[in-house]
Design a protein around this motif. Sequence first.
Motif, PDB file in Angstrom:
ATOM      1  N   ASN A  13      -8.517  -1.347   7.087  1.00 26.04           N
ATOM      2  CA  ASN A  13      -7.989  -2.630   7.210  1.00 26.04           C
ATOM      3  C   ASN A  13      -6.788  -2.299   8.262  1.00 26.04           C
ATOM      4  O   ASN A  13      -5.531  -2.431   7.980  1.00 26.04           O
ATOM      5  CB  ASN A  13      -7.490  -3.267   5.894  1.00 26.04           C
ATOM      6  CG  ASN A  13      -7.128  -4.714   6.267  1.00 26.04           C
ATOM      7  OD1 ASN A  13      -6.631  -5.317   7.132  1.00 26.04           O
ATOM      8  ND2 ASN A  13      -7.337  -5.605   5.262  1.00 26.04           N
ATOM      9  N   GLY A  14      -6.941  -2.376   9.637  1.00 24.71           N
ATOM     10  CA  GLY A  14      -5.986  -2.134  10.510  1.00 24.71           C
ATOM     11  C   GLY A  14      -4.958  -2.939  10.665  1.00 24.71           C
ATOM     12  O   GLY A  14      -3.597  -2.710  11.071  1.00 24.71           O
ATOM     13  N   ALA A  15      -5.349  -4.232  10.502  1.00 28.87           N
ATOM     14  CA  ALA A  15      -4.124  -5.260  10.505  1.00 28.87           C
ATOM     15  C   ALA A  15      -3.033  -5.271   9.531  1.00 28.87           C
ATOM     16  O   ALA A  15      -2.040  -5.323   9.847  1.00 28.87           O
ATOM     17  CB  ALA A  15      -4.902  -6.769  10.331  1.00 28.87           C
ATOM     18  N   ILE A  16      -3.463  -4.929   8.232  1.00 23.75           N
ATOM     19  CA  ILE A  16      -2.458  -4.703   7.170  1.00 23.75           C
ATOM     20  C   ILE A  16      -1.723  -3.276   7.550  1.00 23.75           C
ATOM     21  O   ILE A  16      -0.165  -3.534   7.464  1.00 23.75           O
ATOM     22  CB  ILE A  16      -3.191  -4.310   5.791  1.00 23.75           C
ATOM     23  CG1 ILE A  16      -3.864  -5.821   5.259  1.00 23.75           C
ATOM     24  CG2 ILE A  16      -2.339  -3.640   4.874  1.00 23.75           C
ATOM     25  CD1 ILE A  16      -4.663  -5.503   4.051  1.00 23.75           C
ATOM     26  N   ILE A  17      -2.144  -2.581   7.936  1.00 23.55           N
ATOM     27  CA  ILE A  17      -1.554  -0.962   8.513  1.00 23.55           C
ATOM     28  C   ILE A  17      -0.482  -1.459   9.689  1.00 23.55           C
ATOM     29  O   ILE A  17       0.683  -0.967   9.540  1.00 23.55           O
ATOM     30  CB  ILE A  17      -2.490   0.006   8.852  1.00 23.55           C
ATOM     31  CG1 ILE A  17      -3.250   0.407   7.832  1.00 23.55           C
ATOM     32  CG2 ILE A  17      -1.605   1.136   9.462  1.00 23.55           C
ATOM     33  CD1 ILE A  17      -2.587   1.013   6.666  1.00 23.55           C
ATOM     34  N   LYS A  18      -1.020  -2.320  10.493  1.00 24.72           N
ATOM     35  CA  LYS A  18      -0.199  -2.681  11.697  1.00 24.72           C
ATOM     36  C   LYS A  18       1.182  -3.518  10.972  1.00 24.72           C
ATOM     37  O   LYS A  18       2.249  -3.512  11.440  1.00 24.72           O
ATOM     38  CB  LYS A  18      -0.691  -3.468  12.719  1.00 24.72           C
ATOM     39  CG  LYS A  18      -1.778  -2.890  13.584  1.00 24.72           C
ATOM     40  CD  LYS A  18      -2.575  -3.434  14.599  1.00 24.72           C
ATOM     41  CE  LYS A  18      -3.504  -2.538  15.330  1.00 24.72           C
ATOM     42  NZ  LYS A  18      -4.283  -3.421  16.241  1.00 24.72           N
ATOM     43  N   VAL A  19       0.912  -4.452  10.007  1.00 22.99           N
ATOM     44  CA  VAL A  19       1.825  -5.129   9.573  1.00 22.99           C
ATOM     45  C   VAL A  19       3.032  -4.160   8.882  1.00 22.99           C
ATOM     46  O   VAL A  19       4.120  -4.692   9.122  1.00 22.99           O
ATOM     47  CB  VAL A  19       1.243  -6.291   8.504  1.00 22.99           C
ATOM     48  CG1 VAL A  19       2.271  -6.882   7.846  1.00 22.99           C
ATOM     49  CG2 VAL A  19       0.554  -7.335   9.178  1.00 22.99           C
TER      50      VAL A  19
END
Length: 495
Positions: free
Chosen positions: A400-406
């Motif tokens: 889940n790349g989006a969560i990591i970026k957040v």
Amino acid sequence: MKRGSVKTSSHYPFMAILAIVIIVSAVYSNSFTGSWHYDDFHHIKQNLSIRKISNLPLFFYDPSTFSGDPSARMYRPVLMASYAVNYQLARIISGNGYAVSEYHILNFLFHLLATMGVFLIIFFLLHRNTTINPLPAAIFSGLLFGLHPVNAETVVYISARSSGLATMFAFFAFYIYARETARTPVRFTPLVMSAFLYLCGLMTKEIVIVLPVLILYYELLLNRAWMKGQPLLEVIKTLLGRLSPFLLAGGSYLWTRHIVLGENLYATLTSRGGSAAASDLTSQLATQAKAWVIYIREILWPTSLSIDRSLTVSRDFSDPKVILSLIILSVIIAVAIGIRGKHPLVTFGTLWFFTALLPTSLFRLNVAMNDHRLYLGSLGAVLVATQVPGFLFGKNRSENGAIIKVFYAICLAILILMGTNTFHRNMVFATDETLWKDVLKNNPDSLRANQALGYFYWQDWRLRESYLFFKKALALGPEKPETHINMAEIGRAHV
């Protein structure tokens, strides 16, 4: 995957340390021209003993060398040695032994080393106790400690060097111990080296007396593998063997301190700290329960920081605010202990934080709380704060790349906020005027602030401003003879 099995390229930690040094240095770049404040005058500027390097041996057996005030006697020889060396360096570099920048620079270097200690300790603990890549979390933790506004007082207030230098010794003592006891067989020489650093910390400030207890937490929570299958007596024997250099160092320090000062810690604990201090130990503990909750709030949301915070002394534990504080503290500690099986790092960090506060919370001082008392305990708070992002940073981004970026963005925002606040906090210490006016913003009835500003304006021959602040100080503390004297001096000056 087994714990501690994550591989990290050897040059990455070095690059991380370099990045931390650059960032923390940038944030503190505006702190090196700050003024002398409060205890700095009697402790350093009026202290003739630091002006001769030949006095270094004297610091180890003459407690009167601690201050230019004969009544201020403490046994902190390593701290005083650092000031004597600082004085000589300032003479060589600036031609003035009291060039304030050189003292600030040395304070900052100790902070930088303590920050490196936090990075190394948390990198090591995460590497051994989690399956994630420890480097991002260790970088975050090092920067969080290095940039946190609550630690600015320890760095920028020169006399707070005692907390910074002692903590630096304690961090590296713990790191050496943890590294050595992770190998088989455990060598005695590194343990002696660690105990020597512990002794240096004790002779800088008494707060590091708790280090053997912190080491015991580490053994019982995070270093238990060697205990499996061992009889209880064998475990106790091994622990005593590992801790023996520290117990010897601590015992030697306490004995020497008793001989030099002519008093023991119990006598200091039961003595009255001053007219503004708690009346007895019960009052002290009740008041400190409230202080600990405020400390937690400052760690989580460091606003309204002050060198002279208003905190009413409570007489006993019947005060509703004390009761509420005790409930909050009990819940936090109970939860931390309750999750020790699944999250031992959180338990360890929580116990480190509260245990590190004990030495400064037991003694009845005129000032009920100070930000620099959090410096040693900050490692525990930072360790707890890095667990969630540390876990998330180690996840495969493809999940889940989006969560990591957040979460990267949140952590970055936190560091930027902390660094910005610290940069502004440094400017508060620019002069006596800026420091004590900052105190009055949050605590207009601060007796110390009104007296200090009155004296500041008096020295600057701004008698009207001086009179107004001394008048307010007289109303706040009519029993203080120095305020009456100051008012009389102003009256004569007007005549």
